[in-house]
Design an enzyme around this catalytic site. Structure first.
Site, PDB file in Angstrom:
ATOM      1  N   TRP A 154       0.856  -1.190   0.000  1.00 61.77           N
ATOM      2  CA  TRP A 154       0.000   0.000   0.000  1.00 61.77           C
ATOM      3  C   TRP A 154       0.890   1.238   0.000  1.00 61.77           C
ATOM      4  CZ3 TRP A 154      -2.028   2.681   4.847  1.00 61.77           C
ATOM      5  CH2 TRP A 154      -2.967   3.674   4.508  1.00 61.77           C
ATOM      6  N   ASP A 235      -0.826  -5.830   9.262  1.00 64.89           N
ATOM      7  CA  ASP A 235      -1.804  -4.829   8.834  1.00 64.89           C
ATOM      8  C   ASP A 235      -3.052  -5.595   8.410  1.00 64.89           C
ATOM      9  OD1 ASP A 235      -3.298  -2.782   7.821  1.00 64.89           O
ATOM     10  OD2 ASP A 235      -1.845  -2.122   6.325  1.00 64.89           O
ATOM     11  N   LYS A 271     -13.346  -0.818   5.750  1.00 62.34           N
ATOM     12  CA  LYS A 271     -13.850  -1.678   4.686  1.00 62.34           C
ATOM     13  C   LYS A 271     -14.936  -2.633   5.194  1.00 62.34           C
ATOM     14  CE  LYS A 271     -10.759  -0.055   1.750  1.00 62.34           C
ATOM     15  NZ  LYS A 271      -9.899   0.748   2.612  1.00 62.34           N
TER      16      LYS A 271
END
Length: 426
Positions: A154, A235, A271
């Site tokens: 990311w 993560d 999300k």
């Protein structure tokens, strides 16, 4: 006398702009444009009705619209009925939320959870959790100030950890030739890393490739991390959203903990609950005993206090209501599975269109085998440029797409456009 004084003041006034034009910020260089923002701006400016935005990193429903979970709406009603005040939360946030978020990540069978040896704090979504973790490791991890990130990762990971005070290095992850996990490269790079270095691991739905290790591969990675005494930092931004099963998506983290690793974990509820703008997250790390936990808790507060003082309450209350009510929790899990299933169905549809219907040159199995919101298509920069300019299909230059941007109304046009780009017919 009066006339001469006025004249001098007038002359000074006329000269003043020359001095004021030298700004304190005159030498501030322009930063590079954000690649995702650039895609969004180009998409908005495009007037073609067929246009598709595959750069956005947020879930969209079958009609391409932002989606608010029904369980989130119900949770908001519950929160409103409790008539909460608008007082500050504590530095580490809403205690009930952090406890339930930690349970969601580690699982009820987790030994550290049962022993009370997990230190946790509410964060400003996943980004905030990562930043808290980076700052804590830079300040208190005694063995290394080097963190290894997968290549690619990311985009925000790199500046985030650099700004935290860590030295960023990379380990191989993506095999461009085969559009797959470069497992041999990953193993070699972790084995070559200095002992005790920090390693960032995407718990599930690797962003941006959509490629995850298998459970068997995760077991090998765990063994290497143990052999090299590396510190694993997970993560976990997509728990439940990747496969539709929260336990399955937490496999890697739970396996590492079961194997005796000390870990740090950054969680996001953007999300899997659609709480993008509420900025709801959780940072946690395992510790040796309650006394150590108390010291770690105190240092987390010292990091957070000058950073943002305390986190926002509303999103934490929503997430806490969902995680704390068995009926609402079951409904939420079903909704998350529905979102994940829609993404999976789009993968199947794209694969079938390219492979069977259009017989597009190349091998497209990776579209179906990848997981989560994002997919590395294998398209080249020249092809993505042509898709944007000629077909009004927008994605990043490296061919990464957000599967959430596809739906029943545009997936066939997307596949036809990709087919044309690959054949050089755009």
């Amino acid at each position: 006398m009066l006339a001469s004084t006025i004249a001098r003041r007038t002359a000074t006034t006329l000269r003043a702009p020359a001095f004021r034009s030298i700004s304190a910020w005159a030498n501030v260089p322009a930063g590079p444009p954000d690649p995702i923002l650039g895609i969004t701006e180009a998409f908005k400016a495009d007037k073609d009705p067929r246009k598709i935005n595959l750069g956005v990193g947020a879930y969209r429903d079958e009609h391409g619209k932002p989606y608010i979970l029904q369980t989130v709406k119900k949770a908001e009603e519950i929160v409103a009925s409790q008539n909460p005040d608008k007082e500050y939360l504590g530095i580490t946030g809403l205690p009930e939320f952090t406890a339930r978020a930690t349970l969601l990540a580690y699982g009820a069978e987790s030994t550290p959870l049962q022993q009370g040896t997990i230190s946790s704090t509410q964060s400003i979504s996943g980004t905030g959790a990562l930043r808290i973790g980076g700052a804590f490791l830079a300040r208190h991890y005694p063995h290394s100030k080097v963190i290894y990130l997968p290549t690619p990762t990311w985009g925000n990971h790199i500046p985030l950890f650099r700004d935290s005070g860590l030295e960023v290095r990379g380990y191989r992850y993506f095999d461009k030739t085969n559009v797959s996990l470069d497992f041999e490269g990953l193993k070699a790079d972790l084995l070559a890393a200095p002992d005790h270095a920090i390693v960032l691991l995407h718990a599930c739905a690797h962003n941006p490739t959509g490629i995850d290790p298998t459970p068997e591969q995760w077991a090998v990675i765990s063994d290497i991390v143990k052999e090299k005494k590396l510190f694993p930092f997970f993560d976990m931004a997509y728990q439940g959203f990747a496969s539709g099963n929260t336990a399955r998506d937490a496999f890697a983290l739970r396996h590492f903990v079961a194997q005796g690793h000390q870990v740090a974990v950054a969680q996001s509820f953007a999300k899997n609950m659609g709480l993008y703008g509420e900025r709801t997250g959780n940072f946690s790390l395992t510790v040796a005993d309650p006394e150590e936990k108390a010291r770690v808790d105190s240092q987390l507060k010292i990091i957070i206090r000058p950073m943002y003082s305390n986190p926002p309450a509303h999103g934490a209350r929503i997430a806490n209501a969902i995680l704390g009510d068995p009926t609402l929790y079951a409904q939420w899990e079903a909704e998350v599975k529905g979102m994940a299933d829609r993404i999976i169905s789009m993968r199947e549809k794209v694969y079938n269109l390219l492979t069977h219907d259009l017989k597009t040159p190349g091998e497209w199995g990776h579209i179906k085998s990848q997981i989560g919101m994002f997919s590395y298509t294998g398209l080249q920069p020249a092809q993505t440029k042509a898709l944007a300019e000629k077909a009004h299909v927008y994605m990043t230059a490296d061919g990464r797409i957000s599967m959430a941007g596809l739906n029943g109304g545009n997936v066939e046009y997307f596949a036809q456009s990709v087919d044309a780009a690959v054949r050089g017919n755009l």
